[in-house]
Enzyme design. Sequence first.
Site, PDB file in Angstrom:
ATOM      1  N   TRP A 127      59.538   8.876 -60.491  1.00  0.00           N
ATOM      2  CA  TRP A 127      58.606   9.510 -61.426  1.00  0.00           C
ATOM      3  C   TRP A 127      58.278  10.950 -61.046  1.00  0.00           C
ATOM      4  O   TRP A 127      57.717  11.686 -61.839  1.00  0.00           O
ATOM      5  CB  TRP A 127      57.290   8.709 -61.484  1.00  0.00           C
ATOM      6  CG  TRP A 127      56.766   8.375 -60.113  1.00  0.00           C
ATOM      7  CD1 TRP A 127      56.932   7.196 -59.451  1.00  0.00           C
ATOM      8  CD2 TRP A 127      56.051   9.237 -59.216  1.00  0.00           C
ATOM      9  NE1 TRP A 127      56.366   7.270 -58.197  1.00  0.00           N
ATOM     10  CE2 TRP A 127      55.808   8.507 -58.028  1.00  0.00           C
ATOM     11  CE3 TRP A 127      55.572  10.556 -59.304  1.00  0.00           C
ATOM     12  CZ2 TRP A 127      55.139   9.058 -56.942  1.00  0.00           C
ATOM     13  CZ3 TRP A 127      54.906  11.095 -58.211  1.00  0.00           C
ATOM     14  CH2 TRP A 127      54.695  10.347 -57.057  1.00  0.00           C
ATOM     15  N   LYS A 151      67.457   3.846 -65.990  1.00  0.00           N
ATOM     16  CA  LYS A 151      66.184   3.124 -65.863  1.00  0.00           C
ATOM     17  C   LYS A 151      65.193   4.122 -65.265  1.00  0.00           C
ATOM     18  O   LYS A 151      65.184   4.376 -64.068  1.00  0.00           O
ATOM     19  CB  LYS A 151      66.359   1.926 -64.925  1.00  0.00           C
ATOM     20  CG  LYS A 151      65.401   0.770 -65.159  1.00  0.00           C
ATOM     21  CD  LYS A 151      63.938   1.088 -64.976  1.00  0.00           C
ATOM     22  CE  LYS A 151      63.445   0.971 -63.561  1.00  0.00           C
ATOM     23  NZ  LYS A 151      61.980   1.273 -63.468  1.00  0.00           N
ATOM     24  N   SER A 203      62.170   5.561 -53.169  1.00  0.00           N
ATOM     25  CA  SER A 203      61.795   5.380 -51.765  1.00  0.00           C
ATOM     26  C   SER A 203      62.907   4.642 -51.008  1.00  0.00           C
ATOM     27  O   SER A 203      63.689   3.882 -51.602  1.00  0.00           O
ATOM     28  CB  SER A 203      60.497   4.589 -51.677  1.00  0.00           C
ATOM     29  OG  SER A 203      60.701   3.300 -52.205  1.00  0.00           O
ATOM     30  N   GLU A 224      69.530   7.957 -52.822  1.00  0.00           N
ATOM     31  CA  GLU A 224      68.765   9.182 -52.538  1.00  0.00           C
ATOM     32  C   GLU A 224      67.358   8.720 -52.186  1.00  0.00           C
ATOM     33  O   GLU A 224      66.547   8.442 -53.070  1.00  0.00           O
ATOM     34  CB  GLU A 224      68.743  10.103 -53.769  1.00  0.00           C
ATOM     35  CG  GLU A 224      70.104  10.639 -54.192  1.00  0.00           C
ATOM     36  CD  GLU A 224      70.677  11.667 -53.233  1.00  0.00           C
ATOM     37  OE1 GLU A 224      69.936  12.189 -52.385  1.00  0.00           O
ATOM     38  OE2 GLU A 224      71.882  11.920 -53.319  1.00  0.00           O
ATOM     39  N   CYS A 258      60.486  14.880 -52.800  1.00  0.00           N
ATOM     40  CA  CYS A 258      61.264  14.227 -51.744  1.00  0.00           C
ATOM     41  C   CYS A 258      61.624  15.224 -50.648  1.00  0.00           C
ATOM     42  O   CYS A 258      61.597  14.888 -49.472  1.00  0.00           O
ATOM     43  CB  CYS A 258      62.515  13.577 -52.314  1.00  0.00           C
ATOM     44  SG  CYS A 258      63.516  14.687 -53.297  1.00  0.00           S
ATOM     45  N   GLU A 352      56.706   9.005 -44.359  1.00  0.00           N
ATOM     46  CA  GLU A 352      56.595   9.903 -45.508  1.00  0.00           C
ATOM     47  C   GLU A 352      55.166   9.820 -46.050  1.00  0.00           C
ATOM     48  O   GLU A 352      54.698   8.734 -46.395  1.00  0.00           O
ATOM     49  CB  GLU A 352      57.604   9.480 -46.581  1.00  0.00           C
ATOM     50  CG  GLU A 352      57.673  10.452 -47.740  1.00  0.00           C
ATOM     51  CD  GLU A 352      58.702  10.023 -48.791  1.00  0.00           C
ATOM     52  OE1 GLU A 352      58.720   8.845 -49.168  1.00  0.00           O
ATOM     53  OE2 GLU A 352      59.475  10.896 -49.244  1.00  0.00           O
TER      54      GLU A 352
HETATM   55  P1  NDP Z   1      60.300   3.826 -55.925  1.00  0.00           P
HETATM   56  O1  NDP Z   1      61.257   3.467 -54.856  1.00  0.00           O
HETATM   57  O2  NDP Z   1      59.029   3.109 -56.010  1.00  0.00           O
HETATM   58  O3  NDP Z   1      60.981   3.679 -57.360  1.00  0.00           O
HETATM   59  C1  NDP Z   1      62.176   4.351 -57.710  1.00  0.00           C
HETATM   60  C2  NDP Z   1      62.794   3.670 -58.919  1.00  0.00           C
HETATM   61  O4  NDP Z   1      63.261   2.375 -58.549  1.00  0.00           O
HETATM   62  C3  NDP Z   1      61.811   3.440 -60.058  1.00  0.00           C
HETATM   63  O5  NDP Z   1      62.476   3.584 -61.282  1.00  0.00           O
HETATM   64  C4  NDP Z   1      61.387   2.002 -59.829  1.00  0.00           C
HETATM   65  O6  NDP Z   1      60.870   1.392 -60.969  1.00  0.00           O
HETATM   66  C5  NDP Z   1      62.709   1.394 -59.418  1.00  0.00           C
HETATM   67  N1  NDP Z   1      62.615   0.131 -58.700  1.00  0.00           N
HETATM   68  C6  NDP Z   1      61.533  -0.436 -58.093  1.00  0.00           C
HETATM   69  N2  NDP Z   1      61.885  -1.606 -57.515  1.00  0.00           N
HETATM   70  C7  NDP Z   1      63.202  -1.790 -57.757  1.00  0.00           C
HETATM   71  C8  NDP Z   1      64.152  -2.803 -57.404  1.00  0.00           C
HETATM   72  N3  NDP Z   1      63.812  -3.848 -56.683  1.00  0.00           N
HETATM   73  N4  NDP Z   1      65.418  -2.667 -57.819  1.00  0.00           N
HETATM   74  C9  NDP Z   1      65.797  -1.576 -58.520  1.00  0.00           C
HETATM   75  N5  NDP Z   1      64.950  -0.585 -58.896  1.00  0.00           N
HETATM   76  C10 NDP Z   1      63.668  -0.688 -58.502  1.00  0.00           C
HETATM   77  O7  NDP Z   1      60.083   5.396 -55.768  1.00  0.00           O
HETATM   78  P2  NDP Z   1      59.063   6.319 -56.577  1.00  0.00           P
HETATM   79  O8  NDP Z   1      59.367   6.264 -58.027  1.00  0.00           O
HETATM   80  O9  NDP Z   1      57.677   6.016 -56.114  1.00  0.00           O
HETATM   81  O10 NDP Z   1      59.489   7.772 -56.075  1.00  0.00           O
HETATM   82  C11 NDP Z   1      59.015   8.338 -54.891  1.00  0.00           C
HETATM   83  C12 NDP Z   1      60.040   8.173 -53.774  1.00  0.00           C
HETATM   84  O11 NDP Z   1      61.276   8.700 -54.202  1.00  0.00           O
HETATM   85  C13 NDP Z   1      59.661   8.948 -52.530  1.00  0.00           C
HETATM   86  O12 NDP Z   1      59.964   8.185 -51.392  1.00  0.00           O
HETATM   87  C14 NDP Z   1      60.569  10.168 -52.601  1.00  0.00           C
HETATM   88  O13 NDP Z   1      60.824  10.764 -51.363  1.00  0.00           O
HETATM   89  C15 NDP Z   1      61.796   9.570 -53.208  1.00  0.00           C
HETATM   90  N6  NDP Z   1      62.618  10.596 -53.847  1.00  0.00           N
HETATM   91  C16 NDP Z   1      63.828  10.897 -53.299  1.00  0.00           C
HETATM   92  C17 NDP Z   1      64.581  11.930 -53.826  1.00  0.00           C
HETATM   93  C18 NDP Z   1      65.927  12.285 -53.265  1.00  0.00           C
HETATM   94  O14 NDP Z   1      66.661  12.987 -53.939  1.00  0.00           O
HETATM   95  N7  NDP Z   1      66.291  11.845 -52.083  1.00  0.00           N
HETATM   96  C19 NDP Z   1      64.104  12.712 -54.973  1.00  0.00           C
HETATM   97  C20 NDP Z   1      62.840  12.269 -55.489  1.00  0.00           C
HETATM   98  C21 NDP Z   1      62.127  11.247 -54.934  1.00  0.00           C
HETATM   99  P3  NDP Z   1      59.299   1.455 -61.262  1.00  0.00           P
HETATM  100  O15 NDP Z   1      58.817   2.850 -60.990  1.00  0.00           O
HETATM  101  O16 NDP Z   1      59.221   1.127 -62.683  1.00  0.00           O
HETATM  102  O17 NDP Z   1      58.665   0.475 -60.330  1.00  0.00           O
END
Ligand code: NDP
Length: 480
Positions: A127, A151, A203, A224, A258, A352
């Site tokens: 998000w 998604k 994450s 990522e 991130c 983090e």
């Molecule tokens: P999350 O890991 O909570 O969620 C990421 C995505 O995965 C969302 O769409 C989430 O859905 C979905 N998801 C949740 N559970 C599952 C599952 N079991 N199987 C498959 N998909 C699932 O991360 P955030 O959205 O909170 O983002 C923040 C994190 O992302 C931070 O740790 C940040 O560092 C990292 N990030 C990394 C980047 C990179 O390029 N390395 C760039 C940007 C962010 P839903 O939200 O609907 O629960």
Amino acid sequence: MTTVSDFPAAAGPEADGVDAAVAAARSAQPGWDALGFAGRRKVLLAWCTLILRRSDELISLIRAETGKTADDARLEVVLVAHHLRWTATHAARVLGRRRVSPGLLMFNHSVEVTHRPLGVVGVIGPWNYPAFIPVGPVSAALAAGNTVVLKPSEQTPKTGEWLAATLAEVTGAPRVLHVVQGDGAAGAALCRAAVDKVSFTGSSATGRRVMAACAENLTPVVIEGGGKDAMVVAADADLDAAADAAVWAAMTNAGQTCVGLERVYVVGAVADRFLDLVAERAAGLRVGDGADADLGRIVLPKQLDVIAAHVRDALARGARAVVGGPHSITPPYAAPVVLADVPEDSAAVTEETFGPVLVVNRVTTVDEAVARANAGGYGLGAAVFSRDRDGGRSIAARLRAGMVSVNAVIAFAGMPAVPFGGVGDSGFGRVHGPEGLREFTRTQAITSQRFRPLMHPTSFRRGPGTMPTLVRMVRTLYGR
Ligand code: NDP
């Protein structure tokens, strides 16, 4: 710890919706592939133009869903266009057919290597940059000839939908980018669906679940994950520039980036001056939803608890609050916090934080700074400040991070040709740049015999002298 079995296997409404989206994407893929690089380039550039024409809409949507400031949302849209354009215009050069030398032994053949699309790619987005982050893998996968099922995070469903709807305006039917909505269960269903690769950004904890779910069908993944980026400030650094960069990188998007900066290791001789400059800048930042705000809200309420816990834990272990403190967290906002002399084993250094908290620790030497920067499990981005650019580059080369900026911060994210991704807990695989395009292809080599050779070692009809002659030849060529 949550395990794969915490989410239902491919069943229930999420799985049905996901399977239908994957099937629709699958049936659209051959036609999209048949457009070729030139046809897809035209479509993707038209999409880029449309996004820019309607950028005010996208900026408003991103702001409404994430609460980020107008400037943070504007920057996101600029990055979307910049990366989309690069991907559209460079796919043919990076992925197009190329000739490869057959080598001396097989000189009677010609060889070409191609990068074919995988089929349907699943993209799971976070998000925090709900347009910029998914557009990286989505545009690369599309440019390579795949179709995509996205998604988005349940926090930012409309931004995901807007991206697919604007692309559909350009492509017409059938859609090449489908969106499935829902929470983690929808993401898990996408991992288990009949997709050919999953690109996940989020994450590291979720990344592990994604990988486990994908393993069931041997579906390849790009992960990522999160980060804990560090900056090294050498004694000869331009301190004013370093402080300005550190504060921006730590506080932009209210620290929910991130590759946001969470730690600085500054060499002792300049540490006090650097800290003063950081404090002065960080203390002046405005928080809120007004037009003049520098930091917007923290999107996830539970993240406020993490931020507060890291600050409290650091202070309890002897850190100094140079700017802000536990009182800086006033839901839904977190104001800038700068902590100094934070023990290296505290959560504010090892985990983090994902909020506007910057740890500044002094070190005796650059070697110590490098060792501390490299100590954690994450390895996403990093930065180095030194007036000696060659010296800065050699410090950068010793940092265990996927991308390092010298005398700047997060510069790599604004460079579409630069591969983006981490090591260790930050994941693997790359988005952006040539590597990001190749992620969504399978390499195929086609060799074709141009004429029969005089010797024919790969036939039972070879003469008795063939293999000894071949060995003599290879000895002459390589054996000296
Ligand atoms: P999350 O890991 O909570 O969620 C990421 C995505 O995965 C969302 O769409 C989430 O859905 C979905 N998801 C949740 N559970 C599952 C599952 N079991 N199987 C498959 N998909 C699932 O991360 P955030 O959205 O909170 O983002 C923040 C994190 O992302 C931070 O740790 C940040 O560092 C990292 N990030 C990394 C980047 C990179 O390029 N390395 C760039 C940007 C962010 P839903 O939200 O609907 O629960």
